[in-house]
Write a protein that holds these residues in place. Sequence first.
Motif, PDB file in Angstrom:
ATOM      1  N   SER A  83       8.950  50.684  12.770  1.00  0.00           N
ATOM      2  CA  SER A  83       9.933  49.642  12.487  1.00  0.00           C
ATOM      3  C   SER A  83      11.361  50.178  12.562  1.00  0.00           C
ATOM      4  O   SER A  83      12.271  49.503  13.060  1.00  0.00           O
ATOM      5  CB  SER A  83       9.666  49.044  11.099  1.00  0.00           C
ATOM      6  N   ARG A  84      11.562  51.409  12.066  1.00  0.00           N
ATOM      7  CA  ARG A  84      12.904  51.995  12.084  1.00  0.00           C
ATOM      8  C   ARG A  84      13.285  52.526  13.459  1.00  0.00           C
ATOM      9  O   ARG A  84      14.467  52.625  13.766  1.00  0.00           O
ATOM     10  CB  ARG A  84      12.987  53.148  11.073  1.00  0.00           C
ATOM     11  N   THR A  85      12.280  52.864  14.274  1.00  0.00           N
ATOM     12  CA  THR A  85      12.545  53.581  15.522  1.00  0.00           C
ATOM     13  C   THR A  85      12.606  52.668  16.737  1.00  0.00           C
ATOM     14  O   THR A  85      13.454  52.843  17.615  1.00  0.00           O
ATOM     15  CB  THR A  85      11.465  54.658  15.750  1.00  0.00           C
ATOM     16  N   LEU A  86      11.708  51.694  16.815  1.00  0.00           N
ATOM     17  CA  LEU A  86      11.587  50.849  17.999  1.00  0.00           C
ATOM     18  C   LEU A  86      12.206  49.484  17.758  1.00  0.00           C
ATOM     19  O   LEU A  86      12.015  48.884  16.704  1.00  0.00           O
ATOM     20  CB  LEU A  86      10.116  50.693  18.377  1.00  0.00           C
ATOM     21  N   THR A  87      12.935  48.998  18.761  1.00  0.00           N
ATOM     22  CA  THR A  87      13.616  47.696  18.641  1.00  0.00           C
ATOM     23  C   THR A  87      12.906  46.608  19.451  1.00  0.00           C
ATOM     24  O   THR A  87      13.438  45.511  19.576  1.00  0.00           O
ATOM     25  CB  THR A  87      15.077  47.813  19.114  1.00  0.00           C
ATOM     26  N   TYR A  88      11.743  46.883  19.978  1.00  0.00           N
ATOM     27  CA  TYR A  88      11.002  45.931  20.788  1.00  0.00           C
ATOM     28  C   TYR A  88      10.728  44.685  19.954  1.00  0.00           C
ATOM     29  O   TYR A  88      10.005  44.746  18.942  1.00  0.00           O
ATOM     30  CB  TYR A  88       9.699  46.587  21.239  1.00  0.00           C
ATOM     31  N   LEU A  93       5.732  41.574  14.678  1.00  0.00           N
ATOM     32  CA  LEU A  93       4.420  41.927  14.157  1.00  0.00           C
ATOM     33  C   LEU A  93       4.542  42.675  12.834  1.00  0.00           C
ATOM     34  O   LEU A  93       3.859  42.354  11.857  1.00  0.00           O
ATOM     35  CB  LEU A  93       3.671  42.800  15.167  1.00  0.00           C
ATOM     36  N   LEU A  94       5.415  43.672  12.784  1.00  0.00           N
ATOM     37  CA  LEU A  94       5.561  44.477  11.575  1.00  0.00           C
ATOM     38  C   LEU A  94       6.082  43.643  10.410  1.00  0.00           C
ATOM     39  O   LEU A  94       5.691  43.849   9.266  1.00  0.00           O
ATOM     40  CB  LEU A  94       6.505  45.656  11.846  1.00  0.00           C
ATOM     41  N   GLN A  95       6.957  42.691  10.705  1.00  0.00           N
ATOM     42  CA  GLN A  95       7.449  41.814   9.647  1.00  0.00           C
ATOM     43  C   GLN A  95       6.309  40.971   9.075  1.00  0.00           C
ATOM     44  O   GLN A  95       6.214  40.763   7.858  1.00  0.00           O
ATOM     45  CB  GLN A  95       8.547  40.901  10.195  1.00  0.00           C
ATOM     46  N   GLY A 103      12.628  60.040  23.944  1.00  0.00           N
ATOM     47  CA  GLY A 103      14.056  60.060  23.628  1.00  0.00           C
ATOM     48  C   GLY A 103      14.411  59.392  22.319  1.00  0.00           C
ATOM     49  O   GLY A 103      15.595  59.152  22.043  1.00  0.00           O
ATOM     50  N   LEU A 104      13.412  59.100  21.475  1.00  0.00           N
ATOM     51  CA  LEU A 104      13.671  58.452  20.193  1.00  0.00           C
ATOM     52  C   LEU A 104      13.665  59.491  19.077  1.00  0.00           C
ATOM     53  O   LEU A 104      12.843  60.407  19.074  1.00  0.00           O
ATOM     54  CB  LEU A 104      12.606  57.392  19.916  1.00  0.00           C
TER      55      LEU A 104
END
Length: 214
Positions: free
Chosen positions: A96-101, A107-109, A167-168
């Motif tokens: 959730s903190r790393t990916l902005t997709y 889904l995570l919400q 690169g994250l």
Amino acid sequence: MPTLLRSEQAILDPDGFLRQPRGAVEHFRLRAHRAIAWMDLFIFFRERFPGPAQRHTPDALYSMGQVFGSHGDEVEAAVDLLIRECVMAEIEEILSRTLTYPPLQMLLQTLRETDPQRSAEARRLAAPVLGDLSGGRLWKVRTRLVTTSTRALLAAKPLLDELERGGLKVDRTRAARGFARRLEEAISELPAASVLQSILRQLAGSADGDAPRQ
């Protein structure tokens, strides 16, 4: 879950009916909902991004699914259940903190809405199985706590490596401490929880050393 389901004690009500607790069933339903949601997202991604989807992913990424698949008895299953709920929630927090997709964020919400109920069910299922922690049982729980936690951290490492390869930036120290904090909360209400505090402090304290790289 079948191991814990068999451990739940039925109660004879005043009408003569044997009432079987449905905690294990409800917990399995919540976990199944999470798994189906992740599979739907996987299909969604493959259909919309066929190019990247063709890239072969490291087999080690799937090792997490094997960590919690083998138990000697119901005590080991109960400990693994508590650890599983902690490590999976922390991995989802990292994503959730790393990916902005956007579909992933949605889904995570949605999954967060059931996190408190799933966590509470896990504790309710584990507590009566673990029972009074003393003597040989206490030693067994301590041993399982360390071994399964270590295996879970090692299994999470390929996922973190893959994110960084893309690169994250992943804060592994924060992740290790978050896992230890969640685990401490999970066993805080169990009998003899104070005896297990030393193990938890070691898990949390190791975040200053090599553990975050796991």
